[in-house]
Design an enzyme around this catalytic site. Structure first.
Site, short mmCIF file in Angstrom:
data_model
loop_
_atom_site.label_atom_id
_atom_site.label_comp_id
_atom_site.label_asym_id
_atom_site.label_seq_id
_atom_site.Cartn_x
_atom_site.Cartn_y
_atom_site.Cartn_z
N HIS A 175 1.64 4.42 -2.86
CA HIS A 175 1.81 5.80 -2.83
C HIS A 175 3.29 6.28 -3.09
O HIS A 175 3.31 7.21 -3.87
CB HIS A 175 1.68 6.46 -1.22
CG HIS A 175 0.24 6.04 -0.50
ND1 HIS A 175 -0.92 6.94 -1.20
CD2 HIS A 175 -0.47 5.46 0.34
CE1 HIS A 175 -1.88 6.82 -0.56
NE2 HIS A 175 -1.71 5.73 0.35
N HIS A 216 0.90 -1.07 -0.01
CA HIS A 216 0.03 0.16 0.20
C HIS A 216 0.85 1.32 0.03
O HIS A 216 0.71 2.12 -0.97
CB HIS A 216 -0.66 -0.29 1.21
CG HIS A 216 -1.94 1.15 1.28
ND1 HIS A 216 -3.02 1.21 1.01
CD2 HIS A 216 -1.46 2.44 1.84
CE1 HIS A 216 -3.76 2.21 1.16
NE2 HIS A 216 -2.76 2.93 1.67
N GLU A 217 1.74 1.38 0.94
CA GLU A 217 2.67 2.56 0.98
C GLU A 217 3.73 2.55 -0.25
O GLU A 217 4.07 3.61 -0.63
CB GLU A 217 3.54 2.55 2.21
CG GLU A 217 2.43 2.48 3.60
CD GLU A 217 1.59 3.68 3.37
OE1 GLU A 217 1.73 4.77 3.10
OE2 GLU A 217 0.59 3.37 4.35
N GLU A 246 -4.84 7.67 -3.41
CA GLU A 246 -5.13 6.47 -2.55
C GLU A 246 -5.56 5.43 -3.42
O GLU A 246 -5.52 4.28 -3.46
CB GLU A 246 -6.49 6.79 -1.70
CG GLU A 246 -6.76 5.63 -0.77
CD GLU A 246 -5.86 5.43 0.52
OE1 GLU A 246 -4.87 6.18 0.58
OE2 GLU A 246 -6.00 4.30 0.98
ZN ZN Z 1 -3.14 5.04 1.85
#
Ligand code: ZN
Length: 485
Positions: free
Chosen positions: A253, A249-250, A279
């Site tokens: 980003h 997830h990171e 997101e």
């Molecule tokens: Zn996030």
């Protein structure tokens, strides 16, 4: 440059800072952010932006320059509408609100939090009135996180999403198939988790020459310079999914941040378009890529090498089912890919009612519990597992939650658009090829920065209006066969 120094202080605070240093760090951050605010809102800056927006300059300016002036002017005009006294009162209430919230959650005592939340709402209404809006108060606050979006439009899309998600989730709950959840709670040694997470992050395209992965309590991603992106994670030996998918997830980003133009660092053409678009990238790499069967066709042999004790008796299919299990739960940040959006929709609906004063703060816990019952079929036993679980409202972040679900919708639509151009992506993942998707996103989304309002950027890439349908079909396509429905 000052803002990136502020980001560096923030990264250090959340990863490295010894406890006794926190007090002086707060002074450093307060001093620096005051300086930044003063420079951003200086009258001469407004004067320059006015001059650049009219007359001859605009005609001979480059597209980057025009976009920069347009966006900085929009931000400037918002900032100067807020009286200094309100800005300070909001900042103070946010710090106090978070402190009181931590205690209220720990002691499961909503009454303790109530006066702070009431004061926060009064200030947020004042802020929204000062900023101005087209249709409703909530529009003014949403603008901070998803510039250009309107509450009515978001409500329509999320309402349609809710109406299809509820029966989907209920149908899965009634099916006979169940993943063996205990598999992911076996022993996964932390050193091996770290090595495996790094391998996966690098494979999908996080560049460790231009970034770092460190440990923190509440994972985040931040960019400290044109070639310096920091991502963070946390490891739990008994929870494989937490660190692994948290890191993906990171990394998502981070891949977005690393794909932004370095020659425009700190300016709109080199900045992210919105929180929702940000997101969409974390969710894309975490869920659409990282929870796909193709991804694990490629990575599962390595996973079994890293975790022989936990995974040697688990087949690929069984593992893929485990990481895609759907089950209504009370805590948002632990929710699966399908039910997560119901948690968001509940908050999005409640915070509008609170802001409009059609729901009293004293009635909030009961309204919260009723919405969990209606949407997820479960009821929190106490407020710590209910209305007190998130930090956002205590910090004054009204209008933020919607961006999480918008991100999920954008991700599913971008993925479908990418497949139209690139063919079956899962087959590429199964061969360890993640660069076609990443390059496609880099060219169409990352390199375009924040030159257009996010919804316009998304619609131009996706080639159709923002909709909930692609996310629903993605979930049906993936979960149907796993659950045998
Ligand atoms: Zn996030």
């Amino acid at each position: 440059m000052l803002a990136s120094i502020e980001a560096l202080l923030g990264w250090d605070e959340r990863t490295m800072l010894p406890p006794a240093a926190a007090e002086y760090r707060a002074e450093q951050v307060a001093g620096l952010s005051g300086l930044i605010h003063e420079r951003r809102t200086a009258p001469e800056v407004g004067h320059w932006l006015e001059q650049l927006s009219s007359g001859d300059w605009a005609e001979q300016a480059s597209e980057d320059e025009r976009a920069t002036v347009r966006e900085l002017r929009r931000q400037y005009q918002r900032q100067v509408r807020l009286p200094q006294s309100l800005v300070e009162e909001l900042a103070r209430t946010s710090v106090q609100g978070q402190q009181v919230w931590v205690e209220a959650r720990r002691t499961n005592d909503f009454a303790r939090f109530r006066p702070l939340l009431e004061r926060t709402l009064r200030l947020k209404r004042e802020q929204a009135e000062a900023l101005g809006y087209e249709e409703c108060l909530y529009d003014a606050l949403l603008e901070d996180y998803e510039p250009g979006a309107r509450t009515s439009q978001v409500a329509r899309i999320l309402g349609a999403l809710r109406d299809e998600l509820r029966p989907l989730v209920a149908g899965l709950a009634e099916s006979a198939g169940r993943p063996r959840k205990e598999i992911l709670a076996r022993s996964f040694p932390v050193a091996a988790q770290e090595a495996f997470s790094r391998e996966a992050a690098a494979a999908i395209g996080f560049d460790f020459q231009r970034g770092r992965l460190d440990v923190t309590a509440h994972p985040f991603c931040t960019r400290l310079g044109p070639d310096d992106c920091r991502i963070t994670t946390r490891y739990n030996e008994r929870a494989f999914a937490e660190a692994f998918f948290g890191t993906l997830h990171e990394s998502g980003h981070g891949i977005y941040e690393q794909g932004l133009r370095t020659d425009q660092f700190g300016l709109p053409p080199g900045s992210a378009a919105s929180l929702g678009v940000h997101e969409s990238q974390s969710r894309m790499w975490e869920n659409l890529v990282g929870r796909s069967r193709g991804f694990w066709q490629y990575f599962y042999p390595a996973a079994q090498r890293h975790f022989p004790a936990a995974l040697s008796d688990v087949s690929l299919d069984e593992f893929v089912f485990c990481i895609n299990g759907v089950e209504p739960s009370l805590i948002r940040i632990e929710a699966d890919e399908a039910t997560y959006n119901l948690h968001i929709i509940i908050r999005f609906e409640l915070e509008q009612e609170l802001l409009n004063d059609t729901l009293r703060v004293g009635d909030l816990p009961a309204a919260w519990n009723a919405k969990y019952e209606a949407n997820l079929g479960i009821r929190p036993a106490d407020d710590a597992h209910g209305v007190l679980q998130d930090i956002h409202w205590s910090a004054g972040l009204f209008g933020y939650f919607a961006t999480y679900s918008l991100g999920n919708l954008f991700a599913a639509q971008l993925f479908e658009a990418a497949e139209r151009d690139l063919g079956k992506l899962e087959e590429q993942f199964a061969a360890g090829r993640f660069d076609p998707l990443r390059e496609w996103l880099t060219e169409r989304v990352y390199r375009r920065g924040h030159c257009l309002p996010a919804s316009q950027l998304m619609e131009s890439v996706i080639g159709r209006p923002i909709s909930h349908q692609q996310l629903i079909s993605h979930l049906r396509r993936k979960l149907g066969p796993l659950y045998g429905i």
